[in-house]
Design a protein around this motif. Structure first.
Motif, PDB file in Angstrom:
ATOM      1  N   GLN A  75      32.373 -19.500  40.455  1.00 46.53           N
ATOM      2  CA  GLN A  75      33.519 -19.871  39.633  1.00 46.53           C
ATOM      3  C   GLN A  75      34.191 -21.131  40.177  1.00 46.53           C
ATOM      4  O   GLN A  75      34.335 -21.305  41.390  1.00 46.53           O
ATOM      5  CB  GLN A  75      34.524 -18.723  39.598  1.00 46.53           C
ATOM      6  CG  GLN A  75      34.028 -17.503  38.847  1.00 46.53           C
ATOM      7  CD  GLN A  75      35.045 -16.379  38.826  1.00 46.53           C
ATOM      8  OE1 GLN A  75      36.139 -16.493  39.378  1.00 46.53           O
ATOM      9  NE2 GLN A  75      34.688 -15.276  38.186  1.00 46.53           N
ATOM     10  N   VAL A  77      37.227 -24.458  39.205  1.00 51.17           N
ATOM     11  CA  VAL A  77      38.195 -25.168  38.380  1.00 51.17           C
ATOM     12  C   VAL A  77      38.161 -26.620  38.838  1.00 51.17           C
ATOM     13  O   VAL A  77      38.433 -26.920  39.999  1.00 51.17           O
ATOM     14  CB  VAL A  77      39.610 -24.591  38.526  1.00 51.17           C
ATOM     15  CG1 VAL A  77      40.595 -25.410  37.693  1.00 51.17           C
ATOM     16  CG2 VAL A  77      39.644 -23.133  38.094  1.00 51.17           C
ATOM     17  N   THR A  78      37.811 -27.526  37.937  1.00 51.67           N
ATOM     18  CA  THR A  78      37.631 -28.928  38.295  1.00 51.67           C
ATOM     19  C   THR A  78      38.418 -29.813  37.349  1.00 51.67           C
ATOM     20  O   THR A  78      39.040 -29.342  36.396  1.00 51.67           O
ATOM     21  CB  THR A  78      36.138 -29.315  38.229  1.00 51.67           C
ATOM     22  OG1 THR A  78      35.745 -29.403  36.842  1.00 51.67           O
ATOM     23  CG2 THR A  78      35.259 -28.282  38.922  1.00 51.67           C
ATOM     24  N   GLU A  79      38.331 -31.124  37.591  1.00 51.73           N
ATOM     25  CA  GLU A  79      38.982 -32.071  36.684  1.00 51.73           C
ATOM     26  C   GLU A  79      38.316 -32.059  35.316  1.00 51.73           C
ATOM     27  O   GLU A  79      38.897 -32.528  34.331  1.00 51.73           O
ATOM     28  CB  GLU A  79      38.914 -33.476  37.280  1.00 51.73           C
ATOM     29  CG  GLU A  79      37.517 -34.013  37.469  1.00 51.73           C
ATOM     30  CD  GLU A  79      37.496 -35.361  38.141  1.00 51.73           C
ATOM     31  OE1 GLU A  79      36.723 -36.220  37.696  1.00 51.73           O
ATOM     32  OE2 GLU A  79      38.244 -35.558  39.116  1.00 51.73           O
ATOM     33  N   ALA A  80      37.107 -31.480  35.232  1.00 53.41           N
ATOM     34  CA  ALA A  80      36.407 -31.342  33.951  1.00 53.41           C
ATOM     35  C   ALA A  80      36.723 -30.023  33.271  1.00 53.41           C
ATOM     36  O   ALA A  80      36.195 -29.728  32.199  1.00 53.41           O
ATOM     37  CB  ALA A  80      34.899 -31.480  34.164  1.00 53.41           C
ATOM     38  N   GLY A  81      37.582 -29.206  33.888  1.00 55.27           N
ATOM     39  CA  GLY A  81      37.953 -27.920  33.315  1.00 55.27           C
ATOM     40  C   GLY A  81      37.452 -26.751  34.137  1.00 55.27           C
ATOM     41  O   GLY A  81      36.989 -26.902  35.268  1.00 55.27           O
ATOM     42  N   GLY A  82      37.555 -25.557  33.571  1.00 55.93           N
ATOM     43  CA  GLY A  82      37.094 -24.350  34.244  1.00 55.93           C
ATOM     44  C   GLY A  82      35.652 -24.061  33.891  1.00 55.93           C
ATOM     45  O   GLY A  82      35.191 -24.344  32.787  1.00 55.93           O
ATOM     46  N   GLY A  83      34.938 -23.484  34.844  1.00 53.95           N
ATOM     47  CA  GLY A  83      33.541 -23.163  34.617  1.00 53.95           C
ATOM     48  C   GLY A  83      32.886 -22.691  35.888  1.00 53.95           C
ATOM     49  O   GLY A  83      33.435 -21.832  36.586  1.00 53.95           O
ATOM     50  N   PRO A 106      30.387 -26.070  32.206  1.00 52.28           N
ATOM     51  CA  PRO A 106      31.387 -25.259  31.505  1.00 52.28           C
ATOM     52  C   PRO A 106      30.766 -23.930  31.103  1.00 52.28           C
ATOM     53  O   PRO A 106      29.537 -23.756  31.157  1.00 52.28           O
ATOM     54  CB  PRO A 106      31.736 -26.117  30.287  1.00 52.28           C
ATOM     55  CG  PRO A 106      30.500 -26.914  30.036  1.00 52.28           C
ATOM     56  CD  PRO A 106      29.891 -27.183  31.373  1.00 52.28           C
ATOM     57  N   TRP A 183      23.825 -32.248  32.522  1.00 51.02           N
ATOM     58  CA  TRP A 183      24.308 -31.050  33.210  1.00 51.02           C
ATOM     59  C   TRP A 183      23.276 -30.560  34.216  1.00 51.02           C
ATOM     60  O   TRP A 183      22.087 -30.635  33.930  1.00 51.02           O
ATOM     61  CB  TRP A 183      24.607 -29.918  32.209  1.00 51.02           C
ATOM     62  CG  TRP A 183      25.584 -30.294  31.162  1.00 51.02           C
ATOM     63  CD1 TRP A 183      25.305 -30.647  29.880  1.00 51.02           C
ATOM     64  CD2 TRP A 183      27.013 -30.392  31.293  1.00 51.02           C
ATOM     65  NE1 TRP A 183      26.445 -30.940  29.189  1.00 51.02           N
ATOM     66  CE2 TRP A 183      27.511 -30.797  30.037  1.00 51.02           C
ATOM     67  CE3 TRP A 183      27.908 -30.171  32.336  1.00 51.02           C
ATOM     68  CZ2 TRP A 183      28.871 -30.987  29.805  1.00 51.02           C
ATOM     69  CZ3 TRP A 183      29.256 -30.359  32.107  1.00 51.02           C
ATOM     70  CH2 TRP A 183      29.723 -30.759  30.857  1.00 51.02           C
TER      71      TRP A 183
END
Length: 231
Positions: A75, A77-83, A106, A183
């Motif tokens: 798990q 949380v990044t600057e690209a969102g959660g994923g 993501p 990806w």
């Protein structure tokens, strides 16, 4: 009591100044490692000497073959969102395995089939940052190896769960070199060192000064009381 507080506050201020010097040197060292030319990732002979202090964020290079069938999602949380971070074992050509954090995906790209182009085959060369293992789990959230639920990149636990053999005690965050299909998304390592020691030092020295002011006021009132008592 006020004199004791003064001495204590000064000692705390001096300690924070020492911490400031240490943190400044640490930041300079890490910055030098991040921008240095990559060196070969440490092999088994060097594993015992790998430490957070001298090796964290060291830029390394390794060549081998990914074992996509044994990847692990952690798990994130990044600057690209959660994923999720995609942690994939790489069988190094030197005869050992390194967990490579290939990057972020993501939730919609969680399944390998949703990023099939990125499941690269054959020998691969990876450049990235050496990271020290993150045992047990994230903040207030433990890893659940049995349920295959991961909140931190715990190298030993992931290696045991995936049945990997001779695994390096560190992992590597891949750089931003694009993967086929886009990806996983690499190069999202966050390097941040909070450095508020100067503010803390000034606070403690300010408290020390207030202690002296308090001592002066106390002495003045004491003398005034003595004079009144004499009258």
């Amino acid at each position: 009591m006020l004199l004791g507080l003064f001495v204590g506050f000064v000692a705390l201020g001096v300690w924070q100044i020492e911490r400031l010097a240490w943190k400044t040197e640490l930041i300079a060292q890490v910055d030098a490692r991040v921008h240095a030319a990559p060196t070969p990732a440490p092999g088994p002979v060097q594993w015992a000497t790998v430490t957070r202090q001298k090796d964290q964020y060291r830029r390394v290079v390794l060549t081998g073959t990914y074992r996509h069938d044994r990847e692990t999602l952690v798990q994130a949380v990044t600057e690209a969102g959660g994923g999720f971070w995609v942690m994939t074992p790489l069988a190094d050509e030197r005869g050992f395995t390194v967990l490579v954090n290939r990057g972020f995906v993501p939730p919609g790209r969680k399944a390998p089939g949703a990023r099939a182009d990125g499941q690269t085959q054959g020998p691969q060369t990876v450049v990235g940052l050496l990271r020290i293992t993150e045992p047990k789990g994230g903040f207030l959230r433990a890893n659940d190896a049995t349920g295959d639920l991961w909140r931190s990149r715990d190298v030993a636990a992931i290696a045991a769960r995936r049945g990997l053999g001779d695994v390096a005690p560190y992992f590597v965050d891949a750089d931003a070199t694009p993967n086929p299909g886009g990806w996983p998304l690499g190069g999202l390592t966050v390097i941040r060192f909070p450095n508020s020691h100067l503010v803390y030092a000034l606070t403690w020295f300010g408290m020390a000064l207030l202690s002296l002011v308090g001592l002066g006021l106390f002495r003045r009132e004491w003398r005034r009381a003595d004079r009144k008592a004499g009258v």
